[in-house]
Write a protein that holds these residues in place. Structure first.
Motif, PDB file in Angstrom:
ATOM      1  N   HIS A 160      34.571  48.574  40.208  1.00 57.58           N
ATOM      2  CA  HIS A 160      34.515  47.654  39.066  1.00 57.58           C
ATOM      3  C   HIS A 160      35.867  47.588  38.363  1.00 57.58           C
ATOM      4  O   HIS A 160      36.582  48.588  38.278  1.00 57.58           O
ATOM      5  CB  HIS A 160      33.443  48.114  38.075  1.00 57.58           C
ATOM      6  N   LYS A 161      36.191  46.409  37.858  1.00 56.21           N
ATOM      7  CA  LYS A 161      37.433  46.183  37.133  1.00 56.21           C
ATOM      8  C   LYS A 161      37.132  45.423  35.841  1.00 56.21           C
ATOM      9  O   LYS A 161      36.258  44.551  35.821  1.00 56.21           O
ATOM     10  CB  LYS A 161      38.418  45.344  37.962  1.00 56.21           C
ATOM     11  N   VAL A 162      37.867  45.754  34.778  1.00 60.61           N
ATOM     12  CA  VAL A 162      37.824  44.977  33.541  1.00 60.61           C
ATOM     13  C   VAL A 162      39.221  44.435  33.293  1.00 60.61           C
ATOM     14  O   VAL A 162      40.210  45.177  33.388  1.00 60.61           O
ATOM     15  CB  VAL A 162      37.361  45.835  32.348  1.00 60.61           C
ATOM     16  N   TYR A 163      39.296  43.148  32.981  1.00 64.77           N
ATOM     17  CA  TYR A 163      40.600  42.517  32.779  1.00 64.77           C
ATOM     18  C   TYR A 163      40.557  41.655  31.523  1.00 64.77           C
ATOM     19  O   TYR A 163      39.493  41.110  31.170  1.00 64.77           O
ATOM     20  CB  TYR A 163      40.967  41.666  33.995  1.00 64.77           C
ATOM     21  N   LEU A 164      41.681  41.541  30.855  1.00 65.85           N
ATOM     22  CA  LEU A 164      41.835  40.683  29.691  1.00 65.85           C
ATOM     23  C   LEU A 164      42.917  39.657  29.975  1.00 65.85           C
ATOM     24  O   LEU A 164      43.916  39.968  30.624  1.00 65.85           O
ATOM     25  CB  LEU A 164      42.240  41.484  28.445  1.00 65.85           C
ATOM     26  N   ALA A 165      42.713  38.437  29.492  1.00 66.49           N
ATOM     27  CA  ALA A 165      43.686  37.378  29.734  1.00 66.49           C
ATOM     28  C   ALA A 165      43.555  36.307  28.660  1.00 66.49           C
ATOM     29  O   ALA A 165      42.572  36.283  27.893  1.00 66.49           O
ATOM     30  CB  ALA A 165      43.484  36.766  31.116  1.00 66.49           C
ATOM     31  N   ALA A 166      44.543  35.417  28.625  1.00 67.68           N
ATOM     32  CA  ALA A 166      44.539  34.321  27.666  1.00 67.68           C
ATOM     33  C   ALA A 166      44.479  32.962  28.359  1.00 67.68           C
ATOM     34  O   ALA A 166      44.548  31.930  27.694  1.00 67.68           O
ATOM     35  CB  ALA A 166      45.782  34.398  26.777  1.00 67.68           C
ATOM     36  N   MET A 167      44.363  32.949  29.677  1.00 66.18           N
ATOM     37  CA  MET A 167      44.415  31.692  30.422  1.00 66.18           C
ATOM     38  C   MET A 167      43.239  30.787  30.074  1.00 66.18           C
ATOM     39  O   MET A 167      42.109  31.252  29.936  1.00 66.18           O
ATOM     40  CB  MET A 167      44.442  31.984  31.928  1.00 66.18           C
ATOM     41  N   VAL A 188      39.511  39.360  47.034  1.00 62.38           N
ATOM     42  CA  VAL A 188      38.314  38.643  46.598  1.00 62.38           C
ATOM     43  C   VAL A 188      37.447  39.576  45.756  1.00 62.38           C
ATOM     44  O   VAL A 188      37.247  40.738  46.105  1.00 62.38           O
ATOM     45  CB  VAL A 188      37.502  38.125  47.799  1.00 62.38           C
ATOM     46  N   GLY A 189      36.950  39.047  44.633  1.00 64.58           N
ATOM     47  CA  GLY A 189      36.039  39.801  43.777  1.00 64.58           C
ATOM     48  C   GLY A 189      34.918  38.907  43.293  1.00 64.58           C
ATOM     49  O   GLY A 189      34.939  37.686  43.505  1.00 64.58           O
ATOM     50  N   ARG A 238      34.507  41.472  33.462  1.00 64.89           N
ATOM     51  CA  ARG A 238      34.336  42.568  34.423  1.00 64.89           C
ATOM     52  C   ARG A 238      33.957  41.971  35.765  1.00 64.89           C
ATOM     53  O   ARG A 238      33.141  41.053  35.840  1.00 64.89           O
ATOM     54  CB  ARG A 238      33.253  43.533  33.951  1.00 64.89           C
ATOM     55  N   PHE A 239      34.568  42.484  36.834  1.00 63.81           N
ATOM     56  CA  PHE A 239      34.247  41.984  38.167  1.00 63.81           C
ATOM     57  C   PHE A 239      34.266  43.126  39.180  1.00 63.81           C
ATOM     58  O   PHE A 239      34.880  44.170  38.948  1.00 63.81           O
ATOM     59  CB  PHE A 239      35.194  40.857  38.584  1.00 63.81           C
ATOM     60  N   THR A 240      33.579  42.915  40.285  1.00 70.33           N
ATOM     61  CA  THR A 240      33.634  43.872  41.382  1.00 70.33           C
ATOM     62  C   THR A 240      34.783  43.487  42.299  1.00 70.33           C
ATOM     63  O   THR A 240      35.041  42.314  42.547  1.00 70.33           O
ATOM     64  CB  THR A 240      32.322  43.897  42.190  1.00 70.33           C
ATOM     65  N   TYR A 241      35.451  44.513  42.787  1.00 69.04           N
ATOM     66  CA  TYR A 241      36.578  44.335  43.707  1.00 69.04           C
ATOM     67  C   TYR A 241      36.032  44.535  45.114  1.00 69.04           C
ATOM     68  O   TYR A 241      35.772  45.649  45.537  1.00 69.04           O
ATOM     69  CB  TYR A 241      37.657  45.352  43.357  1.00 69.04           C
ATOM     70  N   ASN A 242      35.822  43.435  45.853  1.00 66.49           N
ATOM     71  CA  ASN A 242      35.084  43.507  47.111  1.00 66.49           C
ATOM     72  C   ASN A 242      35.945  43.693  48.339  1.00 66.49           C
ATOM     73  O   ASN A 242      35.568  44.432  49.250  1.00 66.49           O
ATOM     74  CB  ASN A 242      34.219  42.253  47.267  1.00 66.49           C
ATOM     75  N   ALA A 243      37.081  43.006  48.415  1.00 60.81           N
ATOM     76  CA  ALA A 243      37.859  43.097  49.654  1.00 60.81           C
ATOM     77  C   ALA A 243      39.286  42.625  49.444  1.00 60.81           C
ATOM     78  O   ALA A 243      39.555  41.717  48.651  1.00 60.81           O
ATOM     79  CB  ALA A 243      37.214  42.259  50.754  1.00 60.81           C
ATOM     80  N   ALA A 244      40.185  43.243  50.191  1.00 56.06           N
ATOM     81  CA  ALA A 244      41.567  42.775  50.270  1.00 56.06           C
ATOM     82  C   ALA A 244      41.723  41.913  51.514  1.00 56.06           C
ATOM     83  O   ALA A 244      41.130  42.199  52.561  1.00 56.06           O
ATOM     84  CB  ALA A 244      42.526  43.966  50.344  1.00 56.06           C
ATOM     85  N   LEU A 245      42.469  40.832  51.398  1.00 56.95           N
ATOM     86  CA  LEU A 245      42.784  40.028  52.568  1.00 56.95           C
ATOM     87  C   LEU A 245      43.734  40.818  53.462  1.00 56.95           C
ATOM     88  O   LEU A 245      44.687  41.435  52.988  1.00 56.95           O
ATOM     89  CB  LEU A 245      43.438  38.704  52.168  1.00 56.95           C
ATOM     90  N   LYS A 246      43.481  40.794  54.748  1.00 60.26           N
ATOM     91  CA  LYS A 246      44.367  41.506  55.672  1.00 60.26           C
ATOM     92  C   LYS A 246      45.703  40.770  55.830  1.00 60.26           C
ATOM     93  O   LYS A 246      46.733  41.393  56.083  1.00 60.26           O
ATOM     94  CB  LYS A 246      43.686  41.651  57.034  1.00 60.26           C
TER      95      LYS A 246
END
Length: 349
Positions: free
Chosen positions: A208-215, A248-249, A295-303
């Motif tokens: 799990h990840k938590v991120y803050l942004a202003a976009m 991808v998350g 908050r989002f789940t971190y599912n996979a990195a692109l190879k």
């Protein structure tokens, strides 16, 4: 403190950490000695004491020493997993490692046997979709056999993790500057070795990840929405080639910073999974200049990293759109992750 791979012969069986395993399994010391040349993951504290141990094995045969027996399938067996959690997210870090191995090895299931008195560990496995499928009876007692399917979605996005529901979900490109990208997604750095996800992953790697942004536009996020993470240029070359899709998350929750009634509530929400320091979070709370909290789940990195240029020239993304946060069509998303050589098994239609 790092999660590292070590051969059994280089792991100290006399560490007090192993006492409960030796107590639960009469044959544990002999088994440990036979595995001398094999490797396991070990988590050690700053003093060198073991706080976590994980051994994984790939199997394809039927499981006949449990009742009922389980048919032949390609599986990852969690041979041994023990953690001293102490309020950390170590259990989730170990689960992320298990899932990375499973996806990398293209298995259908993961299974683990655990004694019923290990209720904290059982609850952790069950949260991420492990279901009891059998029991194992031996001289050591009766263990539960918990099985996780990697071919079928389950009740919610956490129990389905790392699988991603592709149909009927919105897709967005989310840009991160390099400094935040590296801290947030340590196994999505700009390297192309396919096996990296099962090698030396930073201690910041979590599900799990938590991120803050202003976009602008982030307030549209809903649970289940898919995020294609886009790393902006590091200024070492043109963005056309240096800005890339990496990961991808899946969104778990969106909140406005103004929805928190106090700094304490805000800190409690962000601290466990945020890449930001307490000082940074305190500043964000005081200034309210990053109003979007999600908050989002971190599912996979692109190879394979897909460049901005490729996304524009081959997959129809508009170079004049706002690339901080923007919607993607189903075809654009599918094309980009296909080009990124994502493990196909995690995308479920």
């Amino acid at each position: 403190m790092e999660l590292t791979q070590k051969q059994f012969k280089n792991i100290n069986l006399q560490d007090v950490f192993f006492a409960s395993l030796i107590n639960d399994y009469a044959e544990f010391s002999d088994w440990f000695a036979r595995k001398a040349e094999d490797s396991a993951y070990v988590f050690e504290d700053d003093a060198g004491s073991i706080n976590g141990f994980l051994y994984l094995k790939t199997e394809e045969d039927a499981i006949t020493d449990v009742a009922p027996a389980l048919p032949a399938k390609k599986r990852i067996k969690v041979g041994t997993m023990k953690i001293n959690a102490r309020g950390t997210k170590l259990g989730e870090r170990f689960l992320k490692k298990i899932f990375d191995h499973a996806i990398h090895n293209d298995v259908e299931e993961i299974y683990v046997t655990v004694f019923p008195h290990h209720d904290v560990l059982i609850n952790l496995f069950q949260r991420y979709g492990f279901l009891q499928a059998a029991e194992k009876h031996s001289a050591n007692g009766t263990e539960l056999v918990l099985v996780k399917s990697l071919t079928q979605l389950q009740g919610n996005l956490v129990s389905s993790y790392p699988l991603i529901k592709n149909t009927g979900t919105k897709k967005y490109l989310l840009s991160l500057k390099p400094v935040w990208h590296t801290r947030l997604l340590p196994d999505s750095i700009l390297k192309n070795e396919n096996a990296r996800i099962i090698e030396d992953i930073s201690h910041t790697n979590s599900i799990h990840k938590v991120y803050l942004a202003a976009m602008r536009g982030l307030e549209a996020l809903k649970p289940g929405d898919i995020l294609l993470i886009y790393r902006t240029t590091d200024d070492a070359g043109p963005a056309h080639y240096r800005s890339v899709a990496t990961s991808v998350g899946v969104v778990e929750e969106y909140r406005s910073i103004h929805s928190f009634v106090s700094r304490e509530e805000f800190m409690a929400y962000c601290q466990p999974y945020s890449v930001f320091s307490d000082a940074e979070l305190n500043q964000f709370w005081a200034r309210k200049n990053f109003p979007h909290v999600f908050r989002f789940t971190y599912n996979a990195a692109l190879k394979r990293r897909v460049t901005r240029g490729e996304m524009i020239e081959q997959y129809g993304l508009n170079p004049n759109d706002y690339w901080g946060f923007m919607p993607l069509t189903q075809n654009q998303f599918d094309s980009i992750i296909r080009a990124g050589q994502i493990d196909e098994g995690i995308i479920v239609n």
